[in-house]
Design a protein around this motif. Structure first.
Motif, PDB file in Angstrom:
ATOM      1  N   ASN A 124       0.850  -1.189   0.000  1.00 16.45           N
ATOM      2  CA  ASN A 124       0.000   0.000   0.000  1.00 16.45           C
ATOM      3  C   ASN A 124       0.887   1.242   0.000  1.00 16.45           C
ATOM      4  O   ASN A 124       1.658   1.438   0.929  1.00 16.45           O
ATOM      5  CB  ASN A 124      -0.886  -0.032   1.243  1.00 16.45           C
TER       6      ASN A 124
ATOM      7  N   LEU B  17       0.393   4.251   0.653  1.00 14.09           N
ATOM      8  CA  LEU B  17       0.089   5.342   1.575  1.00 14.09           C
ATOM      9  C   LEU B  17       0.376   4.991   3.028  1.00 14.09           C
ATOM     10  O   LEU B  17       0.126   5.796   3.913  1.00 14.09           O
ATOM     11  CB  LEU B  17      -1.381   5.747   1.448  1.00 14.09           C
ATOM     12  N   THR B  18       0.854   3.773   3.286  1.00 12.97           N
ATOM     13  CA  THR B  18       1.036   3.337   4.664  1.00 12.97           C
ATOM     14  C   THR B  18       2.473   2.871   4.858  1.00 12.97           C
ATOM     15  O   THR B  18       3.041   2.222   3.981  1.00 12.97           O
ATOM     16  CB  THR B  18       0.062   2.179   4.969  1.00 12.97           C
TER      17      THR B  18
ATOM     18  N   ARG C 275     -10.202  -0.407   3.824  1.00 15.74           N
ATOM     19  CA  ARG C 275      -9.557   0.838   4.257  1.00 15.74           C
ATOM     20  C   ARG C 275      -8.450   1.219   3.271  1.00 15.74           C
ATOM     21  O   ARG C 275      -8.348   2.377   2.860  1.00 15.74           O
ATOM     22  CB  ARG C 275      -8.972   0.633   5.654  1.00 15.74           C
ATOM     23  N   TYR C 276      -7.642   0.248   2.867  1.00 14.91           N
ATOM     24  CA  TYR C 276      -6.582   0.512   1.881  1.00 14.91           C
ATOM     25  C   TYR C 276      -7.190   1.087   0.607  1.00 14.91           C
ATOM     26  O   TYR C 276      -6.695   2.066   0.048  1.00 14.91           O
ATOM     27  CB  TYR C 276      -5.844  -0.788   1.512  1.00 14.91           C
TER      28      TYR C 276
ATOM     29  N   HIS D  12      -8.780   4.675   1.148  1.00 13.15           N
ATOM     30  CA  HIS D  12      -7.741   5.684   1.348  1.00 13.15           C
ATOM     31  C   HIS D  12      -7.078   6.064   0.021  1.00 13.15           C
ATOM     32  O   HIS D  12      -6.895   7.233  -0.296  1.00 13.15           O
ATOM     33  CB  HIS D  12      -6.700   5.132   2.332  1.00 13.15           C
ATOM     34  N   ASN D  13      -6.748   5.043  -0.772  1.00  9.26           N
ATOM     35  CA  ASN D  13      -6.088   5.316  -2.036  1.00  9.26           C
ATOM     36  C   ASN D  13      -7.029   5.959  -3.044  1.00  9.26           C
ATOM     37  O   ASN D  13      -6.613   6.781  -3.857  1.00  9.26           O
ATOM     38  CB  ASN D  13      -5.511   4.024  -2.630  1.00  9.26           C
TER      39      ASN D  13
ATOM     40  N   LEU E 253      -8.086  10.017  -2.639  1.00  6.30           N
ATOM     41  CA  LEU E 253      -7.118  11.102  -2.836  1.00  6.30           C
ATOM     42  C   LEU E 253      -7.490  12.069  -3.957  1.00  6.30           C
ATOM     43  O   LEU E 253      -7.470  13.277  -3.761  1.00  6.30           O
ATOM     44  CB  LEU E 253      -5.722  10.522  -3.080  1.00  6.30           C
TER      45      LEU E 253
END
Lengths: 333, 330
Positions: free
Chosen positions: A115, A117-118, B246-247, B250-251, B254
């Motif tokens: 991922n 963003l993490t 959630r991944y 979230h992506n 954006l």
């Protein structure tokens, strides 16, 4: 090893595949990517699966986890993982738990398997929470240990984002993710394809040493004969979604029987010696037309084809101790 | 941290330059209008019997500059006034400072649009995720269709439709005016209830007509993220469905983040149709009124406010984006 907090699958788990069929639905029709494969993956060994692009080896790998991505579909067959059960009939939740915990998977595109963003450390924790790991601190220690083992600055890597790491580092992080839960079976799908020669060598060395240390069952999918020769105990040759030949690596490399295997080996250029000695395999990989006809899949390209080959597909039969081949010519001998 | 501050400072300087450019543009636009409103007003005042000195003073107070000075002097004066936050005085609301009028109208628009924007964003984004995940099922298709239809209906049609259904067919809600004029404005129950009841239809109109845009954008964003390698990788690693969602979210959110921040900036342009239909005294209505009555100081004041709001929103969006996306951080 500090793995005592993590329960492990029984050592040397193997995989038994029966009648596995995976089909891709495309605009032109249905392409059988994996066509009725029967295969026993021996526990505690490195098994190399080799074949050209489109031979179905990656699909086979995904099918072993019952995770073939759309538009692929498993139409029939079973994959029984020792200590887990039949991946095709288990309920979704047990399948999920088996993935990652019992079977680790290192991606063909491991470059982008995280991922973006993490932070990587957080993703390790996400993995732990997904598999109900009680002691998350021990899990992080384990991740650090693996990363350091692979020659990386573990603290830096765990606090980094994917884009802050190089290609070789990401690949090693991918391997860490496959190993951190102490999976006994690890599937590596072209783990070195995107790497330069030096990174390749070091990644393979890591795989070998960890396998020896923990007695893992490793399935190594590649199109690189050199990688197989280097690492694998057994080798399986795939062609057009079916198995062409299998056996101990030394046997297969020294005495290839299937004309396709022989062609593959002849096509490897040597570092020392004349480039002309490497002979490219004539013809093109099987297409939709090939799958429809009754002939042997390799018929169009085979230098040793016989009349029989045009009307029947050769069965995959035992051709010696631990050796199987699908070829009428070989069987006739 | 130091880099971020430098970046922010650069952005702010660029923003100020942009505001001045737009302010200059509106200044010259007003001056070049056919009929020349400034000297027209000046002449009108003289016709009413003022002396030239009185008339010039009156016009100077009204427009914030002196009409018989050379253009460049008027321009410098105007810019100087803007730097002092003096936007001149309105023509139609005789003598009232433009800034005062704008500040009175702004809260109506801000409450209306912010509520509608947030409601439509939340509902649209959630629906977009469902539409993307279930895109091959009838549920997903139905949600997508609802988004396309809502997106296709113009705001004024939506407003009139809602007004017709909920004030004429079923007289559930009041129509027109921001609150019941019989009540005393202030912090009391009946007045606040009246405010809310009058706000429902305009807010709903805004929310319904922007819902489709959020839904469709989010859907395509989620679908592209679903195809990313790391989503397949997380499935193969046995990551829990909730964590994977959630991944994905979230992506996928954006790109919408920037659009959201910009929408907040554009909201100062008011929602003309909605405010007009529901007779809401916000910035949109103000702008309409200014255009109707050729109130040039009010117009350029409103334009300036929109400019500043969009530029500020841009800076904020850019800055916050680097907070939510580590790849942009330097």
């Amino acid at each position: 090893m500090s793995a005592n907090s993590l329960p492990t699958a029984p050592p040397a788990a193997g995989i038994t595949i029966r009648g596995l069929e995976v089909v891709y639905t495309t605009g032109q029709g249905q392409i059988p990517a994996v066509n009725g494969i029967n295969l026993d993956i021996v526990g505690g060994q490195i098994t190399g699966i080799i074949g050209e692009s489109g031979s179905g080896k990656s699909t086979l790998a995904m099918a072993m986890m019952n995770a073939v991505p759309h538009p692929g579909k498993i139409v029939k067959g079973s994959v029984i993982i020792d200590g887990v059960g039949n991946m095709m009939t288990l309920d979704k939740e047990s399948q999920r738990r088996a993935r990652g915990r019992h079977v680790g998977f290192v991606f063909q595109a491991a470059q982008n398997s995280l991922n973006p963003l993490t932070r990587i450390g957080h993703q390790v924790l996400d993995l732990g929470r997904s598999h109900n790991v009680k002691d998350l601190r021990a899990l992080l220690r384990r991740a650090k240990e693996l990363l350091e083992r692979m020659g990386m600055d573990a603290d830096r890597v765990l606090t980094s984002y994917q884009h802050e790491l190089s290609g070789g580092m990401r690949q090693r992080v991918g391997i860490m993710f496959a190993l951190v839960l102490d999976a006994q079976i690890v599937i590596l799908d072209e783990p070195t394809t995107a790497l330069d020669m030096l990174s390749q060598a070091s990644v393979l060395e890591i795989v070998r040493s960890i396998q020896e240390e923990r007695g893992l069952t490793i399935i190594l999918i590649t199109h690189d004969m050199g990688v197989v020769a280097d690492l694998a105990d057994r080798v399986i040759v795939m062609y057009g979604g079916e198995l062409a030949e299998e056996g101990k690596t030394e046997d297969v490399l020294a005495h290839p029987q299937h004309p396709y295997t022989r062609g593959l080996i002849r096509a490897i250029p040597r570092i020392s010696g004349n480039l002309d000695q490497a002979v490219a395999l004539a013809g093109s990989p099987p297409d939709l037309q090939t799958f429809v006809q009754n002939a042997c899949l390799f018929y169009d390209r085979c230098p040793e084809r016989m009349a029989q080959c045009q009307n029947h597909r050769p069965p995959y039969e035992i051709a010696g101790p631990g050796r199987k081949v699908a070829c009428f010519k070989v069987m006739a001998k | 941290m130091k880099n971020i501050l430098i970046r922010l400072a650069k952005r702010i300087v660029a923003g100020i330059v942009m505001v001045l450019v737009v302010a200059s543009f509106t200044f010259f636009l007003v001056r070049m209008m056919p009929g020349n409103p400034v000297s027209a007003k000046y002449n009108e005042l003289i016709m009413r019997g003022m002396t030239p000195v009185q008339a010039m003073d009156a016009v100077r107070v009204m427009y914030g500059f002196i009409p018989h000075q050379p253009l460049w002097q008027q321009y410098l004066h105007y810019i100087g006034q803007i730097l002092h936050l003096n936007l001149g005085r309105s023509i139609s609301y005789e003598g009232v400072p433009v800034l005062h009028i704008i500040l009175n109208a702004a809260p109506w628009t801000i409450i209306l649009v912010t509520t509608g924007l947030i409601a439509s964003f939340i509902v649209g984004v959630l629906a977009g995720v469902i539409a993307a995940v279930k895109r091959s099922s009838p549920v997903g298709s139905a949600i997508t269709l609802s988004g396309s239809i809502m997106h296709g209906i113009p705001q004024f049609v939506m407003g009139l439709f809602l007004a017709y259904v909920f004030t004429t067919i079923w007289a559930l809600l009041p129509f027109g005016a921001p609150y019941n004029a019989a009540l005393t404005p202030g912090f009391n129950g009946p007045f606040i209830m009246s405010l809310i009841r009058h706000a429902i239809l305009p807010v709903a109109t805004y929310a319904l007509s922007s819902y489709g845009g959020w839904l469709l954008t989010m859907k395509s964003s989620v679908i592209s993220v679903l195809g990313d390698d790391f989503i397949l990788a997380s499935e193969v690693r046995g990551i829990k469905a909730s964590t994977r969602l959630r991944y994905i979210a979230h992506n996928a959110i954006l790109p919408l983040f920037t659009i959201f921040a910009l929408s907040i900036g554009f909201m100062f342009g008011g929602s003309l149709f909605i405010e007009d239909i529901f007779d809401y005294p916000g910035l949109g209505n103000l702008l309409l009124h200014a255009i109707d009555s050729r109130d040039y100081p009010l117009m350029s004041g409103a334009f300036l406010l929109i400019t500043v709001a969009v530029i500020v929103a841009n800076i904020v969006a850019d800055f916050l984006y680097s907070v939510v996306d580590p790849r942009i951080r330097r």
